[in-house]
Design a protein around this motif. Structure first.
Motif, PDB file in Angstrom:
ATOM      1  N   PHE A  54      34.329  46.885  43.146  1.00 49.80           N
ATOM      2  CA  PHE A  54      34.952  45.603  42.821  1.00 49.80           C
ATOM      3  C   PHE A  54      33.897  44.563  42.446  1.00 49.80           C
ATOM      4  O   PHE A  54      34.125  43.741  41.545  1.00 49.80           O
ATOM      5  CB  PHE A  54      35.797  45.100  43.991  1.00 49.80           C
ATOM      6  N   PHE A 163      38.737  50.260  39.473  1.00 46.64           N
ATOM      7  CA  PHE A 163      39.335  48.956  39.166  1.00 46.64           C
ATOM      8  C   PHE A 163      39.462  48.754  37.657  1.00 46.64           C
ATOM      9  O   PHE A 163      38.490  48.836  36.906  1.00 46.64           O
ATOM     10  CB  PHE A 163      38.523  47.835  39.807  1.00 46.64           C
ATOM     11  N   PRO A 236      42.561  39.716  39.812  1.00 42.02           N
ATOM     12  CA  PRO A 236      42.415  40.797  40.795  1.00 42.02           C
ATOM     13  C   PRO A 236      43.744  41.319  41.343  1.00 42.02           C
ATOM     14  O   PRO A 236      43.840  42.506  41.693  1.00 42.02           O
ATOM     15  CB  PRO A 236      41.571  40.154  41.899  1.00 42.02           C
TER      16      PRO A 236
END
Length: 269
Positions: A54, A163, A236
């Motif tokens: 991340f 991600f 996010p």
């Protein structure tokens, strides 16, 4: 009930006062207008095993995810952003995600905190909104006491590990001259999303209906106005939906972490 911006400024004139208000449980609404002059931040909290990916995701996507600070694993404190700042209690409302699904919304995450969690504070557009207002650029959602409208788009982010996912943007309607001024003003604030990523036709970035935001509150766009779109720190949450990590905590949209940093100190001249 939505409070006028002026009331929020009186309730929380600085970052410490805002955080004490949240920690006491006295307020769990949006933070636009709180602590005038102070930087606010989006929040993402992930287990350590996913934190490195991340972090790289944020580094590769600085427009939607401009990093302000990162905690040590298991440490909920962020002294770089505020004296005594505690991620477990100092936001008005949090979202809890499991396997990419939103499972709860809570006012405190002390019971959910674990020794392996890493917190990421990400720049927020509330900071540049203050600069826009000071430059004479009107903001309709502020005038109406609403949360800013936010939309998932077709704009891709640059993946990192697991991600990936579409960018989320926030939208503010403006007359053409104000839009030009807004580009000039917000370009000085790269740590809180910087200049817009799109101006004009929302369909070009995959938004079908401005009256139906994915997050926040809809506002009208007049015939003589352009919709102006900025990369948004709610990205996010879109990425969590796509990547489906086993566990994640974020802020609820509009319910930010209010810091002791001053907006004028993060401006580029």
């Amino acid at each position: 009930m939505t409070r006028p911006r002026s009331d929020l400024a009186r309730l929380a004139p600085d970052g410490r006062a805002a955080r004490q208000l949240m920690r006491s449980g006295a307020y769990n609404g949006h933070t636009a207008g709180m602590a005038p002059g102070h930087v606010q931040a989006n929040l993402a909290i992930l287990p350590r095993r996913e934190a490195d990916d991340f972090l790289r995701f944020c580094q590769r996507n600085p427009k939607p995810c401009p990093l302000l600070a990162v905690t040590e694993p298991g440490d909920p404190l962020l002294p770089a952003l505020g004296d005594g700042l505690d991620l477990r209690s100092d936001l008005p409302r949090y979202r809890v995600w499991r396997d990419g699904d939103l499972v709860d919304e809570v006012d405190d995450i002390a019971a959910l905190w674990r020794d392996d969690l890493v917190g990421f504070a990400i720049g927020c557009s509330f900071s540049f909104e203050e600069a826009l207002l000071q430059a004479g650029v009107p903001l309709r959602h502020v005038a109406e006491g609403r949360n800013v409208a936010m939309y998932r788009t077709s704009l891709p982010t640059t993946p990192a590990g697991r991600f990936h996912g579409p960018m989320v943007v926030s939208m503010r309607p403006m007359k053409a001259a104000d839009a030009i001024r807004a580009v000039q003003v917000t370009s000085r604030f790269p740590q809180v999303h910087g200049a817009p990523v799109h101006i004009g036709d929302p369909a070009l970035i995959g938004i079908a209906d401005l009256a139906r935001p994915d997050f926040g509150d809809a506002v009208a766009v007049a015939d003589d106005e352009l919709p102006v779109f900025w990369a948004c720190g709610v990205t996010p949450q879109s990425v969590v939906m796509a990547a489906r990590p086993a566990f994640c905590i974020t802020h609820a949209p509009g319910c930010m972490l209010v810091t002791d940093l001053l907006n004028h100190r993060i401006a580029s001249f």
